[in-house]
Design a protein around this motif. Structure first.
Motif, mmCIF file in Angstrom:
data_model
loop_
_atom_site.group_PDB
_atom_site.id
_atom_site.type_symbol
_atom_site.label_atom_id
_atom_site.label_comp_id
_atom_site.label_asym_id
_atom_site.label_seq_id
_atom_site.Cartn_x
_atom_site.Cartn_y
_atom_site.Cartn_z
ATOM 1 N N VAL A 134 39.289 46.923 -23.171
ATOM 2 C CA VAL A 134 38.563 47.900 -23.960
ATOM 3 C C VAL A 134 37.633 47.161 -25.028
ATOM 4 C CG1 VAL A 134 38.779 49.952 -25.577
ATOM 5 C CG2 VAL A 134 39.916 49.978 -23.370
ATOM 6 N N GLU A 135 38.539 46.226 -25.667
ATOM 7 C CA GLU A 135 37.885 45.542 -26.783
ATOM 8 C C GLU A 135 36.549 44.850 -26.063
ATOM 9 O OE1 GLU A 135 41.146 43.090 -28.360
ATOM 10 O OE2 GLU A 135 41.712 44.568 -29.364
ATOM 11 N N ARG A 136 36.853 44.210 -24.977
ATOM 12 C CA ARG A 136 35.626 43.321 -24.318
ATOM 13 C C ARG A 136 34.385 44.467 -24.219
ATOM 14 N NH1 ARG A 136 33.234 43.294 -19.650
ATOM 15 N NH2 ARG A 136 35.205 44.254 -18.569
ATOM 16 N N LEU A 137 34.725 45.755 -23.507
ATOM 17 C CA LEU A 137 33.800 46.653 -23.219
ATOM 18 C C LEU A 137 32.983 47.270 -24.649
ATOM 19 C CD1 LEU A 137 35.619 48.733 -20.317
ATOM 20 C CD2 LEU A 137 33.573 47.460 -20.094
ATOM 21 N N ARG A 138 33.610 47.156 -25.601
ATOM 22 C CA ARG A 138 33.226 47.671 -26.853
ATOM 23 C C ARG A 138 32.305 46.721 -27.223
ATOM 24 N NH1 ARG A 138 38.535 50.387 -29.380
ATOM 25 N NH2 ARG A 138 38.173 52.481 -28.547
ATOM 26 N N ARG A 139 32.595 45.483 -27.108
ATOM 27 C CA ARG A 139 31.727 44.154 -27.771
ATOM 28 C C ARG A 139 30.562 44.188 -26.854
ATOM 29 N NH1 ARG A 139 35.618 40.690 -27.247
ATOM 30 N NH2 ARG A 139 34.846 39.667 -25.387
ATOM 31 N N VAL A 140 30.659 44.146 -25.451
ATOM 32 C CA VAL A 140 29.706 43.917 -24.646
ATOM 33 C C VAL A 140 28.340 45.179 -24.472
ATOM 34 C CG1 VAL A 140 28.954 43.535 -22.319
ATOM 35 C CG2 VAL A 140 30.559 42.288 -23.278
ATOM 36 N N HIS A 141 29.193 46.198 -24.643
ATOM 37 C CA HIS A 141 28.519 47.575 -24.435
ATOM 38 C C HIS A 141 28.436 48.425 -25.820
ATOM 39 C CE1 HIS A 141 27.481 46.401 -20.280
ATOM 40 N NE2 HIS A 141 28.988 46.297 -20.366
ATOM 41 N N PRO A 142 28.208 47.943 -26.942
ATOM 42 C CA PRO A 142 28.605 48.771 -28.352
ATOM 43 C C PRO A 142 28.156 49.967 -28.428
ATOM 44 C CG PRO A 142 26.831 47.069 -28.795
ATOM 45 C CD PRO A 142 27.526 47.016 -27.201
ATOM 46 N N ASP A 143 27.144 50.410 -27.497
ATOM 47 C CA ASP A 143 26.491 51.507 -27.810
ATOM 48 C C ASP A 143 26.789 52.689 -26.751
ATOM 49 O OD1 ASP A 143 24.824 50.893 -29.738
ATOM 50 O OD2 ASP A 143 23.247 50.187 -28.418
ATOM 51 N N ASP A 144 27.835 52.303 -25.784
ATOM 52 C CA ASP A 144 28.185 53.127 -24.534
ATOM 53 C C ASP A 144 29.349 53.950 -25.109
ATOM 54 O OD1 ASP A 144 26.522 52.112 -22.823
ATOM 55 O OD2 ASP A 144 27.750 51.047 -21.733
ATOM 56 N N THR A 145 29.537 55.103 -24.725
ATOM 57 C CA THR A 145 30.924 55.992 -24.770
ATOM 58 C C THR A 145 31.728 55.475 -23.922
ATOM 59 O OG1 THR A 145 30.262 57.643 -23.551
ATOM 60 C CG2 THR A 145 29.405 57.969 -25.531
ATOM 61 N N CYS A 178 32.251 56.052 -15.864
ATOM 62 C CA CYS A 178 31.307 56.712 -15.066
ATOM 63 C C CYS A 178 30.298 55.913 -14.411
ATOM 64 C CB CYS A 178 30.569 58.081 -15.264
ATOM 65 S SG CYS A 178 29.246 57.968 -16.216
ATOM 66 N N CYS A 179 29.919 55.252 -15.034
ATOM 67 C CA CYS A 179 28.602 54.098 -15.031
ATOM 68 C C CYS A 179 28.996 52.636 -14.678
ATOM 69 C CB CYS A 179 27.643 54.130 -16.011
ATOM 70 S SG CYS A 179 27.208 55.905 -16.370
ATOM 71 N N ARG A 180 29.947 52.183 -15.141
ATOM 72 C CA ARG A 180 30.386 50.682 -15.082
ATOM 73 C C ARG A 180 31.149 50.710 -13.704
ATOM 74 N NH1 ARG A 180 26.473 49.298 -17.906
ATOM 75 N NH2 ARG A 180 26.403 49.676 -20.070
ATOM 76 N N PHE A 181 32.176 51.645 -13.761
ATOM 77 C CA PHE A 181 33.285 51.504 -12.650
ATOM 78 C C PHE A 181 33.201 52.598 -11.699
ATOM 79 C CE2 PHE A 181 35.132 49.945 -16.863
ATOM 80 C CZ PHE A 181 35.253 48.355 -16.438
ATOM 81 N N GLY A 182 32.156 53.797 -11.817
ATOM 82 C CA GLY A 182 32.266 54.469 -10.824
ATOM 83 C C GLY A 182 31.459 54.066 -9.614
#
Length: 51
Positions: free
Chosen positions: A30-41, A47-51
């Protein structure tokens, strides 16, 4: 306690241990996702990264 209750308790303990064991990895992900995609919810991650 019946055998069904014993089995239910055993399954619950195993699942609890599995979740505890995965918690540090999940937190880092989750920390990595927040760092790499800071504007994503979080919804967008699912839905969009893993779906």
């Amino acid at each position: 306690m019946s055998k069904a209750d014993d089995a239910k308790n055993l399954v619950q303990q195993v699942l609890d241990k599995a979740l505890v064991a995965q918690q540090p990895r999940a937190r880092k992900n989750v920390e990595r996702l927040r760092r790499v995609h800071p504007d994503d919810t979080p919804q967008e991650w699912v839905c969009c990264r893993f779906g």
